[in-house]
Enzyme design. Structure first.
Site, mmCIF file in Angstrom:
data_model
loop_
_atom_site.group_PDB
_atom_site.id
_atom_site.type_symbol
_atom_site.label_atom_id
_atom_site.label_comp_id
_atom_site.label_asym_id
_atom_site.label_seq_id
_atom_site.Cartn_x
_atom_site.Cartn_y
_atom_site.Cartn_z
ATOM 1 C CG ASP A 204 -1.840 1.094 1.401
ATOM 2 O OD1 ASP A 204 -2.767 1.191 0.583
ATOM 3 O OD2 ASP A 204 -1.752 2.122 2.370
ATOM 4 C CD GLU A 246 -2.286 2.433 -3.443
ATOM 5 O OE1 GLU A 246 -3.349 3.016 -3.598
ATOM 6 O OE2 GLU A 246 -1.608 2.429 -2.346
#
Ligand code: NOJ
Ligand code: CA
Length: 556
Positions: A204, A246
């Site tokens: 993330d 990401e």
């Protein structure tokens, strides 16, 4: 198969993104759980999924739906126990499905013990695990990401009287990656889960690990160096596992996360995603051609993760102002459909549930270079609920049947973690696995067929290069995917009207195009331009069969 080749599994895989809480509730308390997910593995196998991506399932106060972790070494109790997790993982592996999990490195929950200790006392050993400042003026070039809810990346801590740094919600303090203890601890978190058999991580918010004055604090060399270090650890200790980044960035910065085949195996293709929708809105192939040319080539063993929608708003941070305006006016006519710089809607509602457009989008997703990533429920054409807060409208329960609670749970309806979709245009009574399985023309059955077709030609679609075929019609997108002597011509009509296109396919003179979904022979390619007529949003995938090659079609 040699180990190096086996380890490239992600290049041929279909990924499926799912939240444990949203999939299936096995104990009827209103929240999905690992045991429920385990019970539904056969569904995913039949659909054609090769790898599940789990949204964060770690212990969390759920201020950001689990992206605020309060204990990296335990599971959110409603989702089940460690044993349930292990049983799910082992069962997935036993039917040939891999599992990657979200890993939130950049920040934690303010409820984690580390931060509780740090905020209490300036002399706490954990103080330096976070980023503190006497003023809120440091790193002023770093943008605020959650612009609808935060006004600064600094929040005042009244007890110890300093500001702490956070790139997301103020309840998510950033970790201080300048501290070697933090860097080591996060490696240990990874080891802990990889030892249980996970196949990798979706990392993330990767651009934001380090901060440096005078920069925008994104994509810094120190951040890349740390990920290279993590990759080394993975290759050495857990070969065959992957890292997926990401990094919502412009193409040049996004590509840098592949490193020199020594950083991420995969990155989400954030540059491509909004431009697919822009191309549709503009009824022009150009935005897609341009962005593919900017995002390729990439190192040989790396791959893009291609997606249309995910659990967040459809992000429009990395497009021009003009492109953003086009997106809002086409896809977010009601203000509630917007969030931050994006659109919080699911795939089918975005395109007014137009079947031809959905099919076109899936045909693009499955044929553009990269590995496709499906978002749970989108294979059914699931609706959304823009009246739920934050991004919750695209995170409602999976729809299994037309029973109570869409067959997701036998809890009282009021007890569900989220209401199910009952809007008449997208009611779960029609859009659910059971109903759609019974009717051959359903979106679910169509998606299944497309995934089967993609798999049949996996080497071409998974590994092949792409060559655009030049022509005069800007509404038509035409490319050939090629791999070791096999090739598939893909032709798409990006417009709302019928169109035609004449392709110069001279280099394939004598070849015969064969439509691969219905296995239909088309006329041989000759000297003249090859002519296609296409209905609104129509498309073709055609195998180009060489003159001396069998086309493998059974004559009827
Ligand atoms: C990206 C995740 O996809 C999103 O859901 C989350 O809110 C932010 N990162 C912060 O972790
Ligand atoms: Ca449950």
């Amino acid at each position: 198969m040699p180990a190096e080749e086996m380890n490239l599994w992600y290049r041929d895989a279909i990924f499926y993104e799912v939240h444990v809480k949203s999939f299936y509730d096995s104990n009827n308390d209103g929240t999905g759980d690992f045991e429920g997910l385990r019970q539904k593995l056969d569904y995913l196998k039949t659909l054609g999924v090769d790898c599940i991506w789990l949204l964060p399932f770690y212990k969390s106060p759920l201020k950001d739906d689990g992206y605020d972790i309060s204990d990296f070494y335990s599971i959110q109790p409603e989702y089940g126990t460690m044993e349930d997790f292990q049983r799910f993982l082992d069962d997935a592996h036993s039917i040939g499905i891999r599992v990657i999990a979200d890993l939130v490195l950049n920040h934690v929950s303010d409820q984690i013990e580390w931060f509780k200790e740090a905020r209490r006392d300036r002399n706490s050993p954990k103080r330096s695990w976070f980023v503190w400042s006497d003023t809120d003026q440091k790193y002023s070039q770093a943008r605020v990401i959650f612009i609808d809810s935060e006004i600064s990346n600094w929040t005042w801590e009244p007890v110890t009287r300093q500001y702490y740094w956070h790139r997301f919600y103020s309840s998510q303090p950033d970790l201080n990656y300048d501290n070697p203890e933090v860097r080591e601890e996060m490696k240990n978190v990874m080891r802990f889960w990889l030892k249980k058999g996970l196949d990798g991580f979706r990392c993330d918010a990767v651009p934001y690990l380090f901060e440096r004055e005078g920069t925008d604090c994104e994509n810094l060399p120190e951040t890349h160096a740390y990920f290279k270090d993590l990759r080394k650890m993975l290759d050495l200790e857990f070969p065959g596992t992957i890292l997926l980044a990401e990094a919502n960035q412009w193409p040049t910065q996004a590509k840098e996360y592949f490193g020199n085949e020594d950083e991420f195996h995969m990155c989400f293709n954030f540059p491509l995603m909004p431009r697919i929708f822009i191309a549709l809105a503009r009824q022009s192939a150009l935005p897609i051609v341009e962005i593919i040319n900017q995002t390729l080539p990439i190192p040989a063993t790396c791959d893009w993760g291609i997606f249309l929608r995910n659990h967040d708003e459809l992000t429009l941070e990395m497009v021009t102002d003009e492109e953003r305006d086009i997106m809002y006016s086409e896809y977010a006519k009601i203000p509630k459909m917007r969030l931050n710089l994006g659109i919080r809607r699911r795939l089918a509602p975005l395109v007014d549930n137009d079947r031809a457009t959905l099919e076109l989008l899936y045909a693009l997703l499955l044929s553009i270079p990269g590995s496709p990533i499906l978002y749970y429920g989108d294979e059914l054409g699931m609706g959304d609920n823009i009246y739920l807060g934050d991004r919750n409208g695209v995170r409602t329960p999976m729809q299994w049947s037309y029973d109570r609670n869409a067959g997701f749970s036998r809890a009282d309806t009021e007890q569900l973690y989220s209401p199910v979709i009952t809007n008449p245009n997208f009611h779960y009574e029609s859009f659910n696995v059971e109903s759609e399985s019974r009717i051959s023309s359903s979106l679910l059955n169509w998606v299944k067929k497309m995934l089967r077709t993609r798999k049949k030609y996996n080497t071409i679609f998974g590994r092949g290069n792409i060559e655009f075929v030049t022509h005069e019609n800007k509404k038509a997108l035409c490319y050939v995917r090629k791999y070791e002597g096999g090739q598939i011509l893909c032709v798409f009509n990006m417009s709302k009207k019928h169109t035609y296109v004449e392709l110069d396919l001279k280099q394939y003179k004598g070849y015969r195009p064969v439509e691969v979904i219905t296995e239909t022979r088309f006329p041989f390619i000759g000297d003249l331009p090859y002519f296609f007529t296409l209905p609104p949003h129509g498309f073709f995938w055609l195998r180009l069969v060489a003159p001396n090659e069998e086309d493998g079609i059974q004559d009827d």
